[in-house]
Write a protein that holds these residues in place. Structure first.
Motif, short mmCIF file in Angstrom:
data_model
loop_
_atom_site.label_atom_id
_atom_site.label_comp_id
_atom_site.label_asym_id
_atom_site.label_seq_id
_atom_site.Cartn_x
_atom_site.Cartn_y
_atom_site.Cartn_z
N ASP A 111 35.06 22.59 6.28
CA ASP A 111 35.23 22.48 7.72
C ASP A 111 33.97 23.04 8.38
O ASP A 111 33.98 24.12 8.97
CB ASP A 111 36.48 23.26 8.14
CG ASP A 111 36.75 23.16 9.64
OD1 ASP A 111 36.33 22.16 10.25
OD2 ASP A 111 37.37 24.08 10.20
N LYS A 140 34.35 19.40 13.34
CA LYS A 140 35.11 18.95 14.50
C LYS A 140 34.20 18.57 15.66
O LYS A 140 34.62 17.82 16.56
CB LYS A 140 36.08 20.05 14.94
CG LYS A 140 37.12 20.43 13.90
CD LYS A 140 38.02 21.54 14.43
CE LYS A 140 39.05 21.97 13.38
NZ LYS A 140 38.43 22.70 12.26
N ASN A 141 32.97 19.10 15.65
CA ASN A 141 32.02 18.83 16.72
C ASN A 141 30.66 18.47 16.11
O ASN A 141 30.34 18.93 15.02
CB ASN A 141 31.88 20.03 17.65
CG ASN A 141 33.19 20.37 18.34
OD1 ASN A 141 33.64 19.64 19.21
ND2 ASN A 141 33.81 21.48 17.95
N VAL A 179 35.44 12.43 13.67
CA VAL A 179 34.98 13.64 13.00
C VAL A 179 33.52 13.41 12.64
O VAL A 179 33.00 12.29 12.70
CB VAL A 179 35.82 13.96 11.75
CG1 VAL A 179 37.24 14.28 12.13
CG2 VAL A 179 35.75 12.84 10.72
N ARG A 204 43.66 12.98 12.44
CA ARG A 204 42.20 12.93 12.61
C ARG A 204 41.49 13.72 11.53
O ARG A 204 40.50 13.27 10.95
CB ARG A 204 41.84 13.48 14.00
CG ARG A 204 40.33 13.60 14.22
CD ARG A 204 40.04 14.32 15.54
NE ARG A 204 38.62 14.53 15.70
CZ ARG A 204 38.06 15.70 16.05
NH1 ARG A 204 38.82 16.76 16.25
NH2 ARG A 204 36.75 15.80 16.17
N GLN A 205 41.95 14.94 11.26
CA GLN A 205 41.30 15.80 10.29
C GLN A 205 41.80 15.50 8.87
O GLN A 205 42.96 15.13 8.68
CB GLN A 205 41.59 17.26 10.62
CG GLN A 205 40.86 17.79 11.85
CD GLN A 205 39.37 17.90 11.62
OE1 GLN A 205 38.92 18.22 10.53
NE2 GLN A 205 38.60 17.61 12.65
#
Length: 232
Positions: A111, A140-141, A179, A204-205
């Motif tokens: 992550d 995530k970003n 993502v 999404r993840q």
């Protein structure tokens, strides 16, 4: 499983940046052999304002996505919070958690960033070198620039930093924010994105990230309740 040690471990941001610059050239962004991923581990770390750090590893069967093993560790850090150097707050505790696994995963999903990093050496790259296992960063970003990919699941666009391709914005759910996938070590970007899509059948993840994140949150709640972060 075995995790190599970096000695001495950087104590200052300047030392950490120098280590990233030195290790960057060792990253391999291709598949050294035909990929066969039977087990895939998700890794997540978290910390609180008191310097407590927790790390969680969740290993899944690549076909069924069933959890086959978990591992956790707790620790502390006094390394300062510096964007681009978060690995130096989290890696020691993550390495301890990995060393308690009874099996060695075929792929690590972090992550975090891999090559999509200002020095092209994010957490996933560093962990890949320490373990010698194919490693992918799924953040995530985005760190970098990218055009918005098409709305359909599986669509992607290239992430660049100063014009250098470093990863992909990957749509894992139709119409949902992408993502941000980048190579960590010993894998190419096409294989990395294929694996991420295989791990996102509903959300999404990746399932690896979701389950490791849940375990991290549980560990932080326990620290908050007991006031201790003794290793374990």
């Amino acid at each position: 499983m075995k995790v190599a040690k970096t000695s001495p471990w950087p104590a200052t941001p300047e030392q950490a940046i120098a280590l990233q610059d030195r290790l960057r050239s060792q990253v391999i962004t291709e598949n050294p052999r035909p990929p066969r991923f039977r087990t895939i581990a998700g890794l997540d770390s978290a910390y609180d304002e008191d310097g407590n750090v927790v790390a969680a590893i969740v290993v899944l069967d690549a076909e069924t996505l069933e959890t086959v093993e978990t591992a956790t560790a707790r620790g502390t850090t006094d390394f300062p919070y510096v964007p681009g150097l978060l690995a130096f707050r989290e890696l020691p505790t993550t390495a301890r958690a990995l060393e308690t696994l009874t099996l060695t995963p075929d792929l690590l999903i972090c992550d975090s960033q891999g090559r999509a990093h200002p020095r092209r050496f994010g957490f996933a790259c560093h962990l890949g070198l320490l373990t010698g296992i194919p490693t992918v960063g799924v953040a995530k970003n985005a760190w970098g620039d990218y055009p918005e990919p098409a709305r359909d699941r599986g669509s992607w666009s290239e992430i660049t930093i100063d014009g250098d391709p470093v990863g992909r914005a990957l749509r894992t759910r139709t119409g949902v924010k992408p993502v941000y996938v980048s190579v960590g070590h010993l894998i190419n970007i096409e294989t990395a994105c294929d694996r991420v899509l295989s791990l996102t059948p509903e959300f999404r993840q990746p399932e690896t990230t979701r389950r490791a994140d849940r375990l991290c949150r549980q560990l932080l709640r326990e620290i908050s309740a007991t006031g201790t972060a003794s290793p374990g």
